[in-house]
Design a protein around this motif. Sequence first.
Motif, mmCIF file in Angstrom:
data_model
loop_
_atom_site.group_PDB
_atom_site.id
_atom_site.type_symbol
_atom_site.label_atom_id
_atom_site.label_comp_id
_atom_site.label_asym_id
_atom_site.label_seq_id
_atom_site.Cartn_x
_atom_site.Cartn_y
_atom_site.Cartn_z
ATOM 1 N N MET A 25 -9.015 -2.657 -8.558
ATOM 2 C CA MET A 25 -9.273 -1.821 -8.154
ATOM 3 C C MET A 25 -8.785 -1.316 -7.108
ATOM 4 O O MET A 25 -8.022 0.322 -7.049
ATOM 5 N N LEU A 26 -8.309 -2.333 -6.209
ATOM 6 C CA LEU A 26 -6.927 -1.978 -5.036
ATOM 7 C C LEU A 26 -6.201 -2.057 -5.539
ATOM 8 O O LEU A 26 -5.027 -0.928 -5.460
ATOM 9 N N SER A 27 -5.241 -2.281 -6.647
ATOM 10 C CA SER A 27 -4.106 -2.974 -7.475
ATOM 11 C C SER A 27 -4.610 -1.503 -7.701
ATOM 12 O O SER A 27 -3.144 -0.383 -7.837
ATOM 13 N N LYS A 28 -5.006 -0.234 -8.778
ATOM 14 C CA LYS A 28 -5.059 0.999 -9.015
ATOM 15 C C LYS A 28 -5.160 1.605 -8.372
ATOM 16 O O LYS A 28 -4.576 2.867 -8.170
ATOM 17 N N LEU A 29 -5.268 1.333 -6.846
ATOM 18 C CA LEU A 29 -5.728 2.302 -5.625
ATOM 19 C C LEU A 29 -4.563 2.820 -5.165
ATOM 20 O O LEU A 29 -3.996 3.464 -4.557
ATOM 21 N N MET A 30 -3.805 1.263 -4.789
ATOM 22 C CA MET A 30 -2.343 1.217 -4.944
ATOM 23 C C MET A 30 -1.343 1.463 -5.342
ATOM 24 O O MET A 30 -0.460 2.701 -5.617
ATOM 25 N N ASP A 31 -1.501 1.946 -6.682
ATOM 26 C CA ASP A 31 -0.408 2.404 -7.620
ATOM 27 C C ASP A 31 -0.915 4.233 -7.719
ATOM 28 O O ASP A 31 -0.116 5.223 -7.475
ATOM 29 N N SER A 32 -1.966 4.549 -7.348
ATOM 30 C CA SER A 32 -2.289 6.036 -7.182
ATOM 31 C C SER A 32 -1.891 6.513 -5.682
ATOM 32 O O SER A 32 -1.372 7.937 -6.053
ATOM 33 N N GLN A 33 -1.993 5.575 -4.553
ATOM 34 C CA GLN A 33 -0.924 5.655 -3.324
ATOM 35 C C GLN A 33 0.070 6.075 -3.949
ATOM 36 O O GLN A 33 0.644 7.044 -3.463
ATOM 37 N N GLY A 34 0.664 5.121 -4.367
ATOM 38 C CA GLY A 34 2.298 5.991 -4.753
ATOM 39 C C GLY A 34 2.718 6.601 -5.236
ATOM 40 O O GLY A 34 3.508 7.305 -5.012
ATOM 41 N N MET A 35 1.874 6.783 -6.321
ATOM 42 C CA MET A 35 1.842 7.855 -6.750
ATOM 43 C C MET A 35 1.905 9.336 -6.421
ATOM 44 O O MET A 35 3.142 10.959 -6.545
ATOM 45 N N SER A 36 1.211 9.340 -5.979
ATOM 46 C CA SER A 36 0.445 10.609 -4.942
ATOM 47 C C SER A 36 1.652 10.930 -3.652
ATOM 48 O O SER A 36 2.531 11.787 -3.407
ATOM 49 N N GLU A 37 2.968 9.927 -2.951
ATOM 50 C CA GLU A 37 3.623 9.817 -2.106
ATOM 51 C C GLU A 37 4.857 10.395 -2.939
ATOM 52 O O GLU A 37 5.788 10.740 -1.777
ATOM 53 N N ARG A 38 5.204 9.290 -4.265
ATOM 54 C CA ARG A 38 6.380 10.308 -4.524
ATOM 55 C C ARG A 38 6.101 11.736 -4.970
ATOM 56 O O ARG A 38 7.643 12.055 -4.800
#
Length: 124
Positions: free
Chosen positions: A1-14
């Motif tokens: 779940m944390l991995s998916k959250l970090m992926d989503s955060q990275g996509m949002s930042e991009r």
Amino acid sequence: MLSKLMDSQGMSERIKNFPFPRQYASTGLFINYIFCALIPFGLLDIFEQSTKLHYWLTVPFSTIIIWIFFLVDRIGDYSENPFEGAYNDVPISSIARVIEIDLLEMLEEKEIPAPYPVENGFLM
């Protein structure tokens, strides 16, 4: 779940940091100039139906309409980045703090941080 959250955060930042093509803003500004240059001619036809004295009303009415269009363009420029921390931007830090407090209260934690101060009815 944390991995998916970090992926989503990275996509949002991009997405947030992706440069906005300058052609869109420049084209909109040029179209705004052309439209505003033609406004007085369009109003002449409207005021033509009245007496000659009303031709002078074209100037203040054109000025007001042109001012409104450039004001809308300026508001659009300010609204391009609503999360930059400027005065009229979305208070994302305050919203995140309220969510954090609510989650900690649901978990019955002892140390709950204080909310950010409220100024003029808005979270800062």
